[in-house]
Design a protein around this motif. Sequence first.
Motif: not given
Length: 142
Positions: A5-9, A11-22
């Motif tokens: 769960n921690k790892l999935e969380n 991953i979700v946070v990193k994806r959100e951060e990556n989505a905000k990066f542009p």
Amino acid sequence: KSELNKLENKIVVKREENAKFPETEAAISSQIEETTCQIAQHKEDKEVTGKMLAAQQEKVASLREFLATKEEEKETLETEARRQESEIASLEKLIMAQPPQTEVQKVKQLYKSLTDKKSAIEEELIELQKERCVCGRGKDRE
């Protein structure tokens, strides 16, 4: 399962951060571009201000030169004014030393009167001499 769960969380946070990066990258790029424009404008303003300052300094120098010329003219005029005041004072003394015009007129009239009397006496003397000559001849004839 908890680690999963921690790892999935993560991953979700990193994806959100990556989505905000542009968006973040675009915002940063926009700020960089805006700052670059401000710097360019500041440099241009500084250059214009420098030129205006140089023009003002030139104008001040010109006005100082003009003022110096006017000071010289003022000194020259003051010297001339003092010279003329001195000349006026001398003329006033000369005028005060001369007799009043009425006295001059009296002296002229007296001179004319005496000259007229002298002429009259001279004429009378000539007449007397003529008479004497006439009378003297008469005595010689007698």
